[in-house]
Design a protein around this motif. Structure first.
Motif, PDB file in Angstrom:
ATOM      1  N   LEU A   1       0.810  -1.222   0.000  1.00 39.01           N
ATOM      2  CA  LEU A   1       0.000   0.000   0.000  1.00 39.01           C
ATOM      3  C   LEU A   1       0.843   1.271   0.000  1.00 39.01           C
ATOM      4  CD1 LEU A   1      -2.467  -1.164   2.820  1.00 39.01           C
ATOM      5  CD2 LEU A   1      -2.774  -1.406   0.357  1.00 39.01           C
TER       6      LEU A   1
ATOM      7  N   ILE B   1      -0.013   4.291  -2.239  1.00 35.43           N
ATOM      8  CA  ILE B   1      -1.368   4.841  -2.131  1.00 35.43           C
ATOM      9  C   ILE B   1      -1.385   5.917  -1.048  1.00 35.43           C
ATOM     10  CG2 ILE B   1      -3.785   4.283  -1.672  1.00 35.43           C
ATOM     11  CD1 ILE B   1      -3.133   1.405  -2.575  1.00 35.43           C
TER      12      ILE B   1
ATOM     13  N   ASN C   1      -2.573   8.329   1.948  1.00 35.14           N
ATOM     14  CA  ASN C   1      -3.401   8.277   3.162  1.00 35.14           C
ATOM     15  C   ASN C   1      -3.766   6.876   3.634  1.00 35.14           C
ATOM     16  OD1 ASN C   1      -3.501  11.145   3.132  1.00 35.14           O
ATOM     17  ND2 ASN C   1      -5.138  11.034   1.616  1.00 35.14           N
ATOM     18  N   THR C   2      -2.853   5.931   3.509  1.00 38.07           N
ATOM     19  CA  THR C   2      -3.126   4.598   4.047  1.00 38.07           C
ATOM     20  C   THR C   2      -2.642   4.521   5.492  1.00 38.07           C
ATOM     21  OG1 THR C   2      -1.040   3.749   3.185  1.00 38.07           O
ATOM     22  CG2 THR C   2      -2.999   3.416   1.824  1.00 38.07           C
TER      23      THR C   2
ATOM     24  N   THR D   1      -1.232   1.900   6.874  1.00 35.82           N
ATOM     25  CA  THR D   1      -0.120   0.967   7.011  1.00 35.82           C
ATOM     26  C   THR D   1       0.589   0.822   5.672  1.00 35.82           C
ATOM     27  OG1 THR D   1       0.477  -1.242   7.852  1.00 35.82           O
ATOM     28  CG2 THR D   1      -1.507  -1.096   6.493  1.00 35.82           C
ATOM     29  N   ASP D   2       1.730   0.147   5.675  1.00 35.47           N
ATOM     30  CA  ASP D   2       2.474  -0.064   4.422  1.00 35.47           C
ATOM     31  C   ASP D   2       2.029  -1.330   3.691  1.00 35.47           C
ATOM     32  OD1 ASP D   2       3.961   2.217   4.896  1.00 35.47           O
ATOM     33  OD2 ASP D   2       5.655   1.147   5.784  1.00 35.47           O
TER      34      ASP D   2
ATOM     35  N   TRP E   1      -8.948  -2.434  -2.091  1.00 35.96           N
ATOM     36  CA  TRP E   1      -7.614  -1.842  -2.202  1.00 35.96           C
ATOM     37  C   TRP E   1      -7.028  -2.171  -3.570  1.00 35.96           C
ATOM     38  CZ3 TRP E   1      -5.912   1.563   1.281  1.00 35.96           C
ATOM     39  CH2 TRP E   1      -6.587   1.610   2.515  1.00 35.96           C
TER      40      TRP E   1
ATOM     41  N   ALA F   1      -3.541  -1.222  -4.866  1.00 38.28           N
ATOM     42  CA  ALA F   1      -2.337  -1.789  -4.248  1.00 38.28           C
ATOM     43  C   ALA F   1      -1.659  -2.762  -5.201  1.00 38.28           C
ATOM     44  CB  ALA F   1      -2.714  -2.529  -2.966  1.00 38.28           C
TER      45      ALA F   1
END
Length: 123
Positions: free
Chosen positions: A32, A35, A37-38, A40-41, A111, A114
């Motif tokens: 992620l 992307i 404003n997530t 987590t990674d 998602w 991703a």
């Protein structure tokens, strides 16, 4: 002596090993980082066939990470009914689903931006 910082790659590797130990299925890694404003990674998503197996996968992941990396989840949700257990390791979040719940929520489509990697385990 300062603690060794665990890298995301090390954490991901140990989590996948923990999932594989108890035959978690359809393991996917969602990256992620590209992307905006997530929270987590990475997401790691997998399935179990029953609440017993979902619970066992969660326990196996926690045990493997604790033993190999001396780390524990910051937060865990879903242990009560074990249909969807979320384990938050801050930069890696693990989702362990029963198949029908995974199909219903379809995080992979949610998602869709991703980078998704199918994880094929040896077992």
């Amino acid at each position: 002596m300062a603690e060794k910082k665990v890298t995301a790659d090390e954490l991901i590797s140990v989590i996948i090993k923990g999932i594989d130990e108890v035959k978690g299925e359809n393991i996917q890694l969602l990256d992620l980082r590209e992307i905006d404003n997530t929270v987590t990674d990475y997401f790691i998503i997998c399935s179990g066939n029953s609440n017993t197996q979902v619970n066992a996968i969660s326990g196996s992941v926690q045990k493997a990470v604790s033993k190999e990396l001396k780390d524990k989840p910051w937060h865990i949700e879903g242990l009560v009914n074990s249909e969807w257990i979320l384990m938050d390791y801050v930069n890696v979040v693990v989702h362990v689903f029963q198949k029908h719940i995974r199909d219903f929520y379809d995080l992979e489509s949610l998602w869709g931006d991703a980078k998704i990697t199918e994880i094929n385990t040896v077992s």
